[in-house]
Design a protein around this motif. Structure first.
Motif, mmCIF file in Angstrom:
data_model
loop_
_atom_site.group_PDB
_atom_site.id
_atom_site.type_symbol
_atom_site.label_atom_id
_atom_site.label_comp_id
_atom_site.label_asym_id
_atom_site.label_seq_id
_atom_site.Cartn_x
_atom_site.Cartn_y
_atom_site.Cartn_z
ATOM 1 N N GLN A 167 8.170 87.778 -70.098
ATOM 2 C CA GLN A 167 6.830 88.360 -69.982
ATOM 3 C C GLN A 167 5.853 87.645 -70.914
ATOM 4 O OE1 GLN A 167 7.574 92.494 -70.829
ATOM 5 N NE2 GLN A 167 8.211 92.943 -68.727
ATOM 6 N N TRP A 168 6.300 87.350 -72.142
ATOM 7 C CA TRP A 168 5.446 86.627 -73.086
ATOM 8 C C TRP A 168 5.147 85.218 -72.599
ATOM 9 C CZ3 TRP A 168 8.372 88.183 -78.167
ATOM 10 C CH2 TRP A 168 8.017 89.489 -78.521
ATOM 11 N N LYS A 169 6.126 84.559 -72.024
ATOM 12 C CA LYS A 169 5.908 83.205 -71.486
ATOM 13 C C LYS A 169 4.887 83.235 -70.357
ATOM 14 C CE LYS A 169 10.551 81.598 -72.588
ATOM 15 N NZ LYS A 169 11.839 81.140 -72.033
ATOM 16 N N ASP A 170 4.999 84.230 -69.488
ATOM 17 C CA ASP A 170 4.023 84.378 -68.398
ATOM 18 C C ASP A 170 2.628 84.628 -68.961
ATOM 19 O OD1 ASP A 170 6.070 84.021 -66.549
ATOM 20 O OD2 ASP A 170 6.271 86.167 -66.101
ATOM 21 N N LEU A 171 2.535 85.512 -69.949
ATOM 22 C CA LEU A 171 1.248 85.792 -70.589
ATOM 23 C C LEU A 171 0.694 84.530 -71.250
ATOM 24 C CD1 LEU A 171 -1.000 87.696 -71.551
ATOM 25 C CD2 LEU A 171 0.488 88.342 -73.477
ATOM 26 N N ALA A 172 1.552 83.771 -71.912
ATOM 27 C CA ALA A 172 1.119 82.534 -72.571
ATOM 28 C C ALA A 172 0.523 81.556 -71.567
ATOM 29 C CB ALA A 172 2.291 81.895 -73.311
ATOM 30 N N GLU A 173 1.154 81.415 -70.414
ATOM 31 C CA GLU A 173 0.631 80.518 -69.367
ATOM 32 C C GLU A 173 -0.767 80.960 -68.927
ATOM 33 O OE1 GLU A 173 1.652 77.703 -68.173
ATOM 34 O OE2 GLU A 173 3.679 77.604 -68.984
ATOM 35 N N ILE A 174 -0.947 82.267 -68.754
ATOM 36 C CA ILE A 174 -2.249 82.806 -68.344
ATOM 37 C C ILE A 174 -3.290 82.545 -69.427
ATOM 38 C CG2 ILE A 174 -3.525 84.951 -67.887
ATOM 39 C CD1 ILE A 174 -0.864 85.974 -66.561
ATOM 40 N N LEU A 175 -2.945 82.852 -70.680
ATOM 41 C CA LEU A 175 -3.898 82.666 -71.775
ATOM 42 C C LEU A 175 -4.230 81.196 -71.987
ATOM 43 C CD1 LEU A 175 -2.455 85.293 -74.266
ATOM 44 C CD2 LEU A 175 -4.494 85.508 -72.843
ATOM 45 N N LEU A 176 -3.274 80.318 -71.792
ATOM 46 C CA LEU A 176 -3.528 78.884 -71.894
ATOM 47 C C LEU A 176 -4.526 78.449 -70.828
ATOM 48 C CD1 LEU A 176 -2.847 76.107 -73.149
ATOM 49 C CD2 LEU A 176 -0.970 75.949 -71.508
#
Length: 81
Positions: free
Chosen positions: A12-21
């Motif tokens: 979930q954090w990796k997915d969020l990181a991709e979005i925030l990037l």
């Protein structure tokens, strides 16, 4: 392969990181050493990510590679933090 709750959270954090990037938004991170990082993501990978910090002062303007396995808190940065 057994999926643990920790594995699910990391994904979930990796997915969020991709979005925030992609949205060029800042992040807040805490690792297992109780180190805090506030900054902008530069790169997000499967095992690690790179951040350019703007806070705290001792990390300001420095880049860090952080391994997902060491992260205990990951979220979008909010100015009221």
């Amino acid at each position: 392969m057994v999926t643990t709750q920790r594995d699910t959270i990391l994904e979930q954090w990796k997915d969020l990181a991709e979005i925030l990037l992609k949205e060029d938004k800042s992040v807040y991170i805490k690792d297992f050493n109780n180190e805090y990082y506030f900054g902008d993501l530069i790169f997000v990978g499967d095992n690690s990510f790179e951040i350019q910090c703007f806070a705290p002062e001792k990390k300001k303007d420095k880049k860090f590679v952080i391994y997902w396995a060491s992260v205990i808190k990951f979220d979008a940065y909010k100015k009221e933090m």
